[in-house]
Design an enzyme around this catalytic site. Sequence first.
Site, PDB file in Angstrom:
ATOM      1  N   ASP A  82       0.839  -1.210   0.000  1.00  0.00           N
ATOM      2  CA  ASP A  82       0.000   0.000   0.000  1.00  0.00           C
ATOM      3  C   ASP A  82       0.870   1.254   0.000  1.00  0.00           C
ATOM      4  O   ASP A  82       2.081   1.196   0.261  1.00  0.00           O
ATOM      5  CB  ASP A  82      -0.938   0.021   1.220  1.00  0.00           C
ATOM      6  CG  ASP A  82      -0.212  -0.224   2.548  1.00  0.00           C
ATOM      7  OD1 ASP A  82       1.022  -0.120   2.598  1.00  0.00           O
ATOM      8  OD2 ASP A  82      -0.895  -0.523   3.539  1.00  0.00           O
ATOM      9  N   ASN A 151      -7.406  -0.665  14.127  1.00  0.00           N
ATOM     10  CA  ASN A 151      -8.824  -0.865  13.792  1.00  0.00           C
ATOM     11  C   ASN A 151      -9.043  -2.166  13.021  1.00  0.00           C
ATOM     12  O   ASN A 151     -10.107  -2.376  12.440  1.00  0.00           O
ATOM     13  CB  ASN A 151      -9.359   0.331  12.986  1.00  0.00           C
ATOM     14  CG  ASN A 151      -8.640   0.495  11.651  1.00  0.00           C
ATOM     15  OD1 ASN A 151      -7.728  -0.258  11.326  1.00  0.00           O
ATOM     16  ND2 ASN A 151      -9.047   1.490  10.881  1.00  0.00           N
ATOM     17  N   HIS A 153      -7.309  -3.182  10.361  1.00  0.00           N
ATOM     18  CA  HIS A 153      -6.981  -3.172   8.936  1.00  0.00           C
ATOM     19  C   HIS A 153      -5.744  -4.020   8.651  1.00  0.00           C
ATOM     20  O   HIS A 153      -4.877  -4.190   9.504  1.00  0.00           O
ATOM     21  CB  HIS A 153      -6.845  -1.733   8.388  1.00  0.00           C
ATOM     22  CG  HIS A 153      -5.634  -0.969   8.802  1.00  0.00           C
ATOM     23  ND1 HIS A 153      -5.642   0.408   8.918  1.00  0.00           N
ATOM     24  CD2 HIS A 153      -4.361  -1.346   9.115  1.00  0.00           C
ATOM     25  CE1 HIS A 153      -4.439   0.811   9.267  1.00  0.00           C
ATOM     26  NE2 HIS A 153      -3.646  -0.232   9.400  1.00  0.00           N
ATOM     27  N   GLU A 158      -9.459  -0.915   5.278  1.00  0.00           N
ATOM     28  CA  GLU A 158     -10.101  -0.405   6.487  1.00  0.00           C
ATOM     29  C   GLU A 158     -11.401  -1.176   6.755  1.00  0.00           C
ATOM     30  O   GLU A 158     -11.894  -1.889   5.870  1.00  0.00           O
ATOM     31  CB  GLU A 158     -10.423   1.082   6.282  1.00  0.00           C
ATOM     32  CG  GLU A 158      -9.188   1.954   6.031  1.00  0.00           C
ATOM     33  CD  GLU A 158      -8.444   2.329   7.315  1.00  0.00           C
ATOM     34  OE1 GLU A 158      -8.159   1.419   8.129  1.00  0.00           O
ATOM     35  OE2 GLU A 158      -8.134   3.518   7.483  1.00  0.00           O
TER      36      GLU A 158
HETATM   37  P1  PGA Z   1       2.091  -0.767  13.055  1.00  0.00           P
HETATM   38  O1  PGA Z   1       0.996  -0.745  11.906  1.00  0.00           O
HETATM   39  O2  PGA Z   1       3.000  -1.903  12.730  1.00  0.00           O
HETATM   40  O3  PGA Z   1       2.777   0.540  12.954  1.00  0.00           O
HETATM   41  O4  PGA Z   1       1.360  -0.970  14.331  1.00  0.00           O
HETATM   42  C1  PGA Z   1       0.372  -1.915  11.537  1.00  0.00           C
HETATM   43  C2  PGA Z   1      -0.595  -1.636  10.432  1.00  0.00           C
HETATM   44  O5  PGA Z   1      -1.272  -0.593  10.473  1.00  0.00           O
HETATM   45  O6  PGA Z   1      -0.716  -2.456   9.523  1.00  0.00           O
END
Ligand code: PGA
Length: 258
Positions: A82, A151, A153, A158
Amino acid sequence: MTHNQAIGPSEAVTELHLHVVADYVEVSRLAADVVTRVVQDNPEAAITLPTGETPRGMYQELVRRIRESALDFSGVHFFSLDDYWGKGVDDETSLTAWLNEIFLRPANLDHDHVHVVPSLASDPVQEAAAYEQEIERRGGLKLAVVGLGPNGHVGFNEPGSTIDSRTRVVELTQQSQNQNAAYYDGEKRIPDKAMTMGIGTILDADLIVLIVSGTAKADILKATLEGPISADVPGSFLRTVGARLIAIVDKDAASNLS
Ligand code: PGA
């Protein structure tokens, strides 16, 4: 330290392989072991790897192995998961620039082997479809390593993302924008849209590795692995692939699992 430690089931939640390890260092090492094994078995594999705080340790470990010539990444085809919509590698706040810095450059990947989500596309629908076709042309993803957002995702899929979603432009929740702003000391404005591989794109991978660390992720990890399989928690869709999913989590993240 053993680099090729065997990965097998430990505690089973449905059919997935769940590895609960002591801490973040162990998450990073075990994730690097899986990447190492996949690349050694298939030196021209198409793979996707995540951005964020969680995978930093895995990248450090992989770069160390590459520098020690214990791992050759030069034949791998890397597909990015992404990026922010409208940002590309030339923008220092893009996820692609982050990946370049942390991993792609040190891994010595041939420029032609790096494929990035078309976050600058003039025709996003057509270019997203072409991105999916390029993955297919490379034999499909042998490996998808993903983190888990607060959340639920995965990639930037999302809540509300469907199980069959493909690479596309998505709206970012305010929560995700705030989460990502923290990577830049909160200074840089995070766009409200992103281009992400879809849930369906990720689920097509031969092997999916979910890496999660820390108590802050304990509730969402429980919802992901033990709650209903639902678009409310997109990570829960990963469970539909059964044994093709390896979850590598530390004790803190696992503290609410039953
Ligand atoms: P993080 O993000 O490793 O910074 O917690 C994980 C994600 O949002 O996929």
